[in-house]
Design a protein around this motif. Structure first.
Motif, mmCIF file in Angstrom:
data_model
loop_
_atom_site.group_PDB
_atom_site.id
_atom_site.type_symbol
_atom_site.label_atom_id
_atom_site.label_comp_id
_atom_site.label_asym_id
_atom_site.label_seq_id
_atom_site.Cartn_x
_atom_site.Cartn_y
_atom_site.Cartn_z
ATOM 1 N N VAL A 155 39.426 -60.032 0.276
ATOM 2 C CA VAL A 155 38.102 -60.649 0.232
ATOM 3 C C VAL A 155 37.497 -60.420 -1.148
ATOM 4 O O VAL A 155 37.496 -59.298 -1.653
ATOM 5 C CB VAL A 155 37.174 -60.083 1.324
ATOM 6 N N MET A 156 37.009 -61.507 -1.725
ATOM 7 C CA MET A 156 36.372 -61.443 -3.034
ATOM 8 C C MET A 156 34.922 -61.898 -2.872
ATOM 9 O O MET A 156 34.661 -62.988 -2.372
ATOM 10 C CB MET A 156 37.099 -62.367 -4.016
ATOM 11 N N ASN A 157 34.007 -61.040 -3.268
ATOM 12 C CA ASN A 157 32.585 -61.361 -3.236
ATOM 13 C C ASN A 157 32.140 -61.581 -4.682
ATOM 14 O O ASN A 157 32.099 -60.646 -5.473
ATOM 15 C CB ASN A 157 31.794 -60.220 -2.589
ATOM 16 N N SER B 198 21.207 -62.655 -7.663
ATOM 17 C CA SER B 198 20.448 -63.796 -7.153
ATOM 18 C C SER B 198 21.279 -64.730 -6.294
ATOM 19 O O SER B 198 20.789 -65.777 -5.871
ATOM 20 C CB SER B 198 19.803 -64.568 -8.309
ATOM 21 N N GLY B 199 22.495 -64.367 -6.014
ATOM 22 C CA GLY B 199 23.329 -65.178 -5.142
ATOM 23 C C GLY B 199 24.738 -64.627 -5.096
ATOM 24 O O GLY B 199 25.112 -63.781 -5.914
ATOM 25 N N ASN B 200 25.485 -65.091 -4.129
ATOM 26 C CA ASN B 200 26.883 -64.678 -4.041
ATOM 27 C C ASN B 200 27.684 -65.702 -3.258
ATOM 28 O O ASN B 200 27.124 -66.542 -2.566
ATOM 29 C CB ASN B 200 27.017 -63.292 -3.408
ATOM 30 N N LYS B 201 28.989 -65.617 -3.403
ATOM 31 C CA LYS B 201 29.901 -66.463 -2.643
ATOM 32 C C LYS B 201 31.087 -65.598 -2.241
ATOM 33 O O LYS B 201 31.616 -64.841 -3.053
ATOM 34 C CB LYS B 201 30.356 -67.656 -3.473
ATOM 35 N N ILE B 202 31.473 -65.710 -0.984
ATOM 36 C CA ILE B 202 32.597 -64.941 -0.445
ATOM 37 C C ILE B 202 33.839 -65.834 -0.399
ATOM 38 O O ILE B 202 33.776 -66.968 0.071
ATOM 39 C CB ILE B 202 32.293 -64.446 0.988
ATOM 40 N N TYR B 203 34.945 -65.292 -0.883
ATOM 41 C CA TYR B 203 36.244 -65.953 -0.789
ATOM 42 C C TYR B 203 37.162 -65.017 -0.009
ATOM 43 O O TYR B 203 37.211 -63.821 -0.295
ATOM 44 C CB TYR B 203 36.849 -66.177 -2.177
ATOM 45 N N ALA B 204 37.880 -65.531 0.962
ATOM 46 C CA ALA B 204 38.773 -64.698 1.768
ATOM 47 C C ALA B 204 40.173 -65.337 1.772
ATOM 48 O O ALA B 204 40.300 -66.558 1.832
ATOM 49 C CB ALA B 204 38.249 -64.570 3.189
ATOM 50 N N TYR B 205 41.168 -64.470 1.712
ATOM 51 C CA TYR B 205 42.545 -64.925 1.605
ATOM 52 C C TYR B 205 43.474 -64.067 2.464
ATOM 53 O O TYR B 205 43.305 -62.857 2.526
ATOM 54 C CB TYR B 205 43.040 -64.813 0.162
ATOM 55 N N GLU B 206 44.445 -64.706 3.048
ATOM 56 C CA GLU B 206 45.560 -63.990 3.670
ATOM 57 C C GLU B 206 46.611 -63.858 2.582
ATOM 58 O O GLU B 206 47.055 -64.864 2.012
ATOM 59 C CB GLU B 206 46.095 -64.777 4.863
ATOM 60 N N ALA B 207 46.997 -62.638 2.236
ATOM 61 C CA ALA B 207 47.998 -62.423 1.194
ATOM 62 C C ALA B 207 49.375 -62.733 1.768
ATOM 63 O O ALA B 207 49.811 -62.115 2.734
ATOM 64 C CB ALA B 207 47.942 -60.997 0.687
ATOM 65 N N VAL B 208 50.022 -63.700 1.194
ATOM 66 C CA VAL B 208 51.337 -64.122 1.661
ATOM 67 C C VAL B 208 52.438 -63.323 0.970
ATOM 68 O O VAL B 208 53.395 -62.894 1.600
ATOM 69 C CB VAL B 208 51.525 -65.632 1.424
#
Length: 101
Positions: A4-6, A88-98
């Motif tokens: 997970v990358m925030n 002032s803001g954020n975005k979450i990126y989530a990944y299944e590591a293959v």
């Protein structure tokens, strides 16, 4: 493995403040079940984004963390002081590591 990358939007003048807040988190994350790694990343340039990167045994471990009382306590100060926060803001990126080492 689940990653997970925030991505936090932070003006350059607020970077030090945000980095200090996350310094406290890194030690605590060592004790969160299923958390394999916690990184707080500062950009090398004048980008307005700082990154929190976490690695988990599974998506379920991550979901357990974000639904835990410990997570709520860790984010309570941020919610109570939104007007004082340099973020002032954020975005979450989530990944299944293959593939990974």
């Amino acid at each position: 493995m689940y990653v997970v990358m925030n991505e936090l939007y932070v003006p350059v003048e607020g970077r030090e403040n945000v980095a200090k807040r996350f310094a406290e988190s890194s030690e605590k994350m060592k004790h969160v079940p299923g958390c394999l790694d916690f990184m707080f990343l500062n950009p090398e340039d004048n980008s307005h984004y700082q990154i929190v990167l976490t690695k988990w045994d599974s998506k379920l471990d991550y979901e357990n963390w974000i639904n835990s009382d410990a997570f709520k306590r860790a984010h309570k100060k941020r919610r109570e002081n939104l007007d004082k926060s340099p973020t002032s803001g954020n975005k979450i990126y989530a990944y299944e590591a293959v593939h990974y080492l």
